[in-house]
Write a protein that holds these residues in place. Structure first.
Motif, PDB file in Angstrom:
ATOM      1  N   VAL A 109      -1.256  -4.034  -3.559  1.00 21.55           N
ATOM      2  CA  VAL A 109      -0.586  -5.166  -3.109  1.00 21.55           C
ATOM      3  C   VAL A 109       1.024  -4.843  -3.433  1.00 21.55           C
ATOM      4  CG1 VAL A 109      -0.057  -7.492  -3.103  1.00 21.55           C
ATOM      5  CG2 VAL A 109      -2.283  -6.910  -2.923  1.00 21.55           C
ATOM      6  N   TYR A 112       5.265  -5.852  -3.476  1.00 22.25           N
ATOM      7  CA  TYR A 112       5.829  -7.038  -3.367  1.00 22.25           C
ATOM      8  C   TYR A 112       7.428  -6.619  -3.443  1.00 22.25           C
ATOM      9  CZ  TYR A 112       5.933  -6.881  -8.333  1.00 22.25           C
ATOM     10  OH  TYR A 112       5.892  -6.413  -9.685  1.00 22.25           O
ATOM     11  N   TYR A 155       4.862 -10.592  -0.195  1.00 24.14           N
ATOM     12  CA  TYR A 155       3.658  -9.512  -0.595  1.00 24.14           C
ATOM     13  C   TYR A 155       3.158  -8.889   0.464  1.00 24.14           C
ATOM     14  CZ  TYR A 155       3.940 -12.184  -4.911  1.00 24.14           C
ATOM     15  OH  TYR A 155       4.732 -12.813  -6.055  1.00 24.14           O
ATOM     16  N   ARG A 156       2.589  -7.868   0.332  1.00 31.54           N
ATOM     17  CA  ARG A 156       1.997  -7.039   1.600  1.00 31.54           C
ATOM     18  C   ARG A 156       1.082  -6.051   1.280  1.00 31.54           C
ATOM     19  NH1 ARG A 156       5.758  -4.475   6.325  1.00 31.54           N
ATOM     20  NH2 ARG A 156       5.983  -6.602   6.493  1.00 31.54           N
ATOM     21  N   ARG A 166       3.495  -9.349   6.290  1.00 33.92           N
ATOM     22  CA  ARG A 166       4.077 -10.037   5.217  1.00 33.92           C
ATOM     23  C   ARG A 166       3.453 -11.443   4.630  1.00 33.92           C
ATOM     24  NH1 ARG A 166      10.119 -10.515   6.710  1.00 33.92           N
ATOM     25  NH2 ARG A 166       9.201 -11.873   8.017  1.00 33.92           N
ATOM     26  N   ARG A 167       3.197 -11.598   3.463  1.00 33.13           N
ATOM     27  CA  ARG A 167       2.773 -12.872   3.098  1.00 33.13           C
ATOM     28  C   ARG A 167       3.417 -13.544   2.048  1.00 33.13           C
ATOM     29  NH1 ARG A 167      -1.410 -14.121   6.609  1.00 33.13           N
ATOM     30  NH2 ARG A 167      -3.056 -12.276   6.979  1.00 33.13           N
ATOM     31  N   TRP A 189       0.287 -13.780  -3.254  1.00 32.75           N
ATOM     32  CA  TRP A 189      -0.331 -12.500  -3.482  1.00 32.75           C
ATOM     33  C   TRP A 189      -1.597 -12.729  -3.068  1.00 32.75           C
ATOM     34  CZ3 TRP A 189      -4.507 -11.321  -6.766  1.00 32.75           C
ATOM     35  CH2 TRP A 189      -4.760 -10.159  -6.903  1.00 32.75           C
ATOM     36  N   ALA A 221      -2.283 -11.621   0.486  1.00 34.61           N
ATOM     37  CA  ALA A 221      -2.198 -10.103   0.670  1.00 34.61           C
ATOM     38  C   ALA A 221      -3.249  -9.646   0.073  1.00 34.61           C
ATOM     39  CB  ALA A 221      -0.847  -9.935   0.086  1.00 34.61           C
ATOM     40  N   ASP A 246      -6.207  -9.646   2.498  1.00 32.37           N
ATOM     41  CA  ASP A 246      -5.845  -8.652   3.568  1.00 32.37           C
ATOM     42  C   ASP A 246      -6.256  -7.195   3.186  1.00 32.37           C
ATOM     43  OD1 ASP A 246      -4.649 -10.358   5.142  1.00 32.37           O
ATOM     44  OD2 ASP A 246      -2.664  -9.963   4.531  1.00 32.37           O
TER      45      ASP A 246
END
Length: 90
Positions: free
Chosen positions: A13, A15, A28-29, A40-41, A44, A47, A50
């Motif tokens: 993750v 950021y 976060y991604r 994009r989130r 955390w 993400a 995901d």
């Protein structure tokens, strides 16, 4: 050919800060070495969810999973070239 046999997935993750309408914010991604990146989130945890979903998607079938991950240096989501195609013991 599935991604699990082609690539060694090393997810994380990532950021960074980005400017939003409310000012600067952390974004976060989920990102993987196979090239997949998540949306994009703001949190955390989302993400990371995901990232977990990506790893579940690319996990190899049971017959290709490694039987000795520590000894062969593989991760649960990577196909093991040493164990793949071998018959199971008793």
């Amino acid at each position: 050919m599935p991604l699990s046999t082609t690539f060694r997935h090393r997810p994380e993750v990532v950021y960074r800060t980005e400017e939003t309408s409310a000012g600067a914010a952390w974004v976060y991604r989920a990102a993987c070495t196979c090239g997949e990146t998540g949306p994009r989130r703001a949190r955390w945890a989302t993400a990371n969810a995901d990232l977990t979903a990506h790893l579940a998607e690319v996990a190899p079938p049971a017959e290709e999973q490694c039987r000795d991950q520590h000894g062969h240096g593989t991760q649960p989501w990577d196909a093991c070239p040493l164990c793949a195609g071998q018959d199971a013991l008793f």
